[in-house]
Design a protein around this motif. Structure first.
Motif, PDB file in Angstrom:
ATOM      1  N   UNK A  76       0.855  -1.199   0.000  1.00  0.00           N
ATOM      2  CA  UNK A  76       0.000   0.000   0.000  1.00  0.00           C
ATOM      3  C   UNK A  76       0.886   1.241   0.000  1.00  0.00           C
ATOM      4  N   UNK A  77       0.385   2.331  -0.543  1.00  0.00           N
ATOM      5  CA  UNK A  77       1.181   3.559  -0.645  1.00  0.00           C
ATOM      6  C   UNK A  77       0.283   4.774  -0.488  1.00  0.00           C
ATOM      7  N   UNK A  78       0.926   5.930  -0.328  1.00  0.00           N
ATOM      8  CA  UNK A  78       0.153   7.177  -0.318  1.00  0.00           C
ATOM      9  C   UNK A  78      -0.133   7.601  -1.757  1.00  0.00           C
ATOM     10  N   UNK A  79      -0.851   8.681  -1.926  1.00  0.00           N
ATOM     11  CA  UNK A  79      -1.233   9.100  -3.277  1.00  0.00           C
ATOM     12  C   UNK A  79      -0.119   9.752  -4.064  1.00  0.00           C
ATOM     13  N   UNK A  80       1.058   9.909  -3.485  1.00  0.00           N
ATOM     14  CA  UNK A  80       2.183  10.553  -4.152  1.00  0.00           C
ATOM     15  C   UNK A  80       2.944  11.437  -3.184  1.00  0.00           C
ATOM     16  N   UNK A  81       2.263  12.464  -2.640  1.00  0.00           N
ATOM     17  CA  UNK A  81       2.878  13.350  -1.647  1.00  0.00           C
ATOM     18  C   UNK A  81       1.859  13.684  -0.562  1.00  0.00           C
ATOM     19  N   UNK A  82       2.281  13.515   0.684  1.00  0.00           N
ATOM     20  CA  UNK A  82       1.468  13.900   1.829  1.00  0.00           C
ATOM     21  C   UNK A  82       2.167  15.053   2.537  1.00  0.00           C
ATOM     22  N   UNK A  83       1.431  16.145   2.773  1.00  0.00           N
ATOM     23  CA  UNK A  83       1.972  17.303   3.488  1.00  0.00           C
ATOM     24  C   UNK A  83       1.328  17.381   4.865  1.00  0.00           C
ATOM     25  N   UNK A  84       2.131  17.623   5.897  1.00  0.00           N
ATOM     26  CA  UNK A  84       1.599  17.580   7.257  1.00  0.00           C
ATOM     27  C   UNK A  84       2.454  18.438   8.187  1.00  0.00           C
ATOM     28  N   UNK A  85       1.897  18.738   9.366  1.00  0.00           N
ATOM     29  CA  UNK A  85       2.615  19.427  10.440  1.00  0.00           C
ATOM     30  C   UNK A  85       2.934  18.410  11.532  1.00  0.00           C
ATOM     31  N   UNK A  86       4.015  18.655  12.252  1.00  0.00           N
ATOM     32  CA  UNK A  86       4.413  17.783  13.351  1.00  0.00           C
ATOM     33  C   UNK A  86       4.479  18.578  14.637  1.00  0.00           C
ATOM     34  N   UNK A  87       3.931  18.004  15.684  1.00  0.00           N
ATOM     35  CA  UNK A  87       4.019  18.582  17.023  1.00  0.00           C
ATOM     36  C   UNK A  87       5.104  17.855  17.791  1.00  0.00           C
ATOM     37  N   UNK A  88       5.867  18.570  18.578  1.00  0.00           N
ATOM     38  CA  UNK A  88       6.990  18.025  19.318  1.00  0.00           C
ATOM     39  C   UNK A  88       6.675  16.666  19.937  1.00  0.00           C
ATOM     40  N   UNK A  89       7.402  15.631  19.496  1.00  0.00           N
ATOM     41  CA  UNK A  89       7.340  14.273  20.055  1.00  0.00           C
ATOM     42  C   UNK A  89       5.957  13.633  19.992  1.00  0.00           C
ATOM     43  N   UNK A  90       5.080  14.157  19.135  1.00  0.00           N
ATOM     44  CA  UNK A  90       3.760  13.545  18.938  1.00  0.00           C
ATOM     45  C   UNK A  90       3.788  12.739  17.641  1.00  0.00           C
ATOM     46  N   UNK A  91       3.393  11.486  17.752  1.00  0.00           N
ATOM     47  CA  UNK A  91       3.450  10.582  16.602  1.00  0.00           C
ATOM     48  C   UNK A  91       2.437  10.974  15.530  1.00  0.00           C
ATOM     49  N   UNK A  92       2.875  10.947  14.280  1.00  0.00           N
ATOM     50  CA  UNK A  92       2.000  11.164  13.124  1.00  0.00           C
ATOM     51  C   UNK A  92       1.964   9.877  12.310  1.00  0.00           C
ATOM     52  N   UNK A  93       0.776   9.292  12.189  1.00  0.00           N
ATOM     53  CA  UNK A  93       0.629   8.090  11.374  1.00  0.00           C
ATOM     54  C   UNK A  93       0.693   8.481   9.903  1.00  0.00           C
ATOM     55  N   UNK A  94       1.488   7.751   9.124  1.00  0.00           N
ATOM     56  CA  UNK A  94       1.646   8.054   7.710  1.00  0.00           C
ATOM     57  C   UNK A  94       0.469   7.498   6.916  1.00  0.00           C
ATOM     58  N   UNK A  95      -0.023   8.312   5.991  1.00  0.00           N
ATOM     59  CA  UNK A  95      -1.217   7.948   5.232  1.00  0.00           C
ATOM     60  C   UNK A  95      -0.922   6.891   4.170  1.00  0.00           C
ATOM     61  N   UNK A  96      -1.878   5.987   3.994  1.00  0.00           N
ATOM     62  CA  UNK A  96      -1.912   5.133   2.809  1.00  0.00           C
ATOM     63  C   UNK A  96      -3.248   5.388   2.119  1.00  0.00           C
ATOM     64  N   UNK A  97      -3.192   5.569   0.816  1.00  0.00           N
ATOM     65  CA  UNK A  97      -4.398   5.906   0.060  1.00  0.00           C
ATOM     66  C   UNK A  97      -4.729   4.871  -1.006  1.00  0.00           C
ATOM     67  N   UNK A  98      -3.755   4.020  -1.343  1.00  0.00           N
ATOM     68  CA  UNK A  98      -3.922   3.098  -2.463  1.00  0.00           C
ATOM     69  C   UNK A  98      -3.512   1.693  -2.036  1.00  0.00           C
ATOM     70  N   UNK A  99      -4.415   0.750  -2.202  1.00  0.00           N
ATOM     71  CA  UNK A  99      -4.103  -0.669  -2.030  1.00  0.00           C
ATOM     72  C   UNK A  99      -3.557  -1.147  -3.370  1.00  0.00           C
ATOM     73  N   UNK A 100      -2.227  -1.219  -3.492  1.00  0.00           N
ATOM     74  CA  UNK A 100      -1.631  -1.593  -4.767  1.00  0.00           C
ATOM     75  C   UNK A 100      -1.887  -3.049  -5.114  1.00  0.00           C
ATOM     76  N   UNK A 101      -1.708  -3.895  -4.122  1.00  0.00           N
ATOM     77  CA  UNK A 101      -1.873  -5.325  -4.340  1.00  0.00           C
ATOM     78  C   UNK A 101      -1.952  -6.007  -2.986  1.00  0.00           C
ATOM     79  N   UNK A 102      -2.912  -6.889  -2.812  1.00  0.00           N
ATOM     80  CA  UNK A 102      -3.003  -7.581  -1.527  1.00  0.00           C
ATOM     81  C   UNK A 102      -3.730  -8.906  -1.689  1.00  0.00           C
ATOM     82  N   UNK A 103      -3.341  -9.842  -0.838  1.00  0.00           N
ATOM     83  CA  UNK A 103      -4.017 -11.137  -0.764  1.00  0.00           C
ATOM     84  C   UNK A 103      -3.868 -11.660   0.655  1.00  0.00           C
ATOM     85  N   UNK A 104      -4.979 -11.788   1.346  1.00  0.00           N
ATOM     86  CA  UNK A 104      -4.965 -12.350   2.682  1.00  0.00           C
ATOM     87  C   UNK A 104      -4.666 -11.359   3.785  1.00  0.00           C
ATOM     88  N   UNK A 105      -4.063 -10.205   3.455  1.00  0.00           N
ATOM     89  CA  UNK A 105      -3.793  -9.148   4.417  1.00  0.00           C
ATOM     90  C   UNK A 105      -4.703  -7.968   4.087  1.00  0.00           C
TER      91      UNK A 105
END
Length: 206
Positions: A76-105
């Motif tokens: 799975x991947x993002x759509x190309x580019x994700x732009x975001x802000x980060x807060x000190x020591x706060x985790x940011x989950x990275x986006x996935x937008x496209x299921x490229x290929x999957x089986x069983x997962x």
């Protein structure tokens, strides 16, 4: 009178009286593949699935048995580019937008994670190109499971300049139902950060 031919007996009625392996085969009532288990005995058998192997028509009743490798994977991947802000020591989950290929997962593009179907070892790769808005700070890109504190592994980018490619692979044991995902956090608060071509892949190992 009865007449004997080999191990069989032709009865006075004209019928053939079976003995030994022939009699055992005649008396077998179960469906399946036939196996000689000992002298004068047979049994019906079924080809069954093993670790990483799937079997169709194991008993041969509905057609020829088919044996195949049971693959479980996802990319799975993002759509190309994700732009975001980060807060000190706060985790940011990275986006996935496209299921490229999957089986069983399961690829969940809403919660941005992969759901693993069974307990065992998996090979997981996270990669992409990170672009810092000012090239300052320590950035930690990591593989997580289930919660913000469930870090499995990752890489550190120190004061990254321009496009910085990264990639890391983890072989790890997981439990059925685990959710895995990529994340980023920073030692300082930042705005306008960019993640290009982010991808997460997972493959079950047997």
């Amino acid at each position: 009178d009865d007449a004997t031919i080999g191990n069989g007996v032709i009865l006075s009625s004209g019928a053939l009286g079976l003995t030994g392996q022939a009699l055992a085969l005649h008396n077998l009532s179960s469906n399946g593949l036939i196996a000689r288990t000992s002298s004068g005995n047979v049994s019906a058998r079924t080809i069954t699935a093993g670790n990483g192997i799937s079997v169709t028509n194991g008993d041969g009743v509905s057609g020829n048995p088919t044996i195949a490798q049971s693959m479980k994977y996802a990319s799975a991947r993002n759509g190309g580019t994700e732009t975001f802000d980060l807060t000190l020591s706060v985790l940011k989950k990275l986006d996935i937008a496209v299921d490229q290929q999957s089986q069983g997962i399961t690829v969940d593009v809403t919660d941005n994670w992969l759901e693993l179907p069974e307990t065992g070892d998996y090979e997981v790769t996270i990669c992409g190109q990170f672009e810092s808005s000012d090239g300052e700070g320590n950035y930690y890109i990591a593989l997580h499971k289930n919660s913000d504190v469930g870090v499995v592994d990752g890489v550190i980018l120190k004061n990254p300049q321009g496009y910085v490619p990264f990639s890391f692979t983890v072989i790890e044991g997981f439990t059925a139902g685990d959710n895995i995902y990529g994340s980023i956090y920073c030692s300082t608060s930042e705005t306008g950060e960019k993640m290009h071509n982010y991808k997460i892949t997972a493959k079950r190992l047997y």
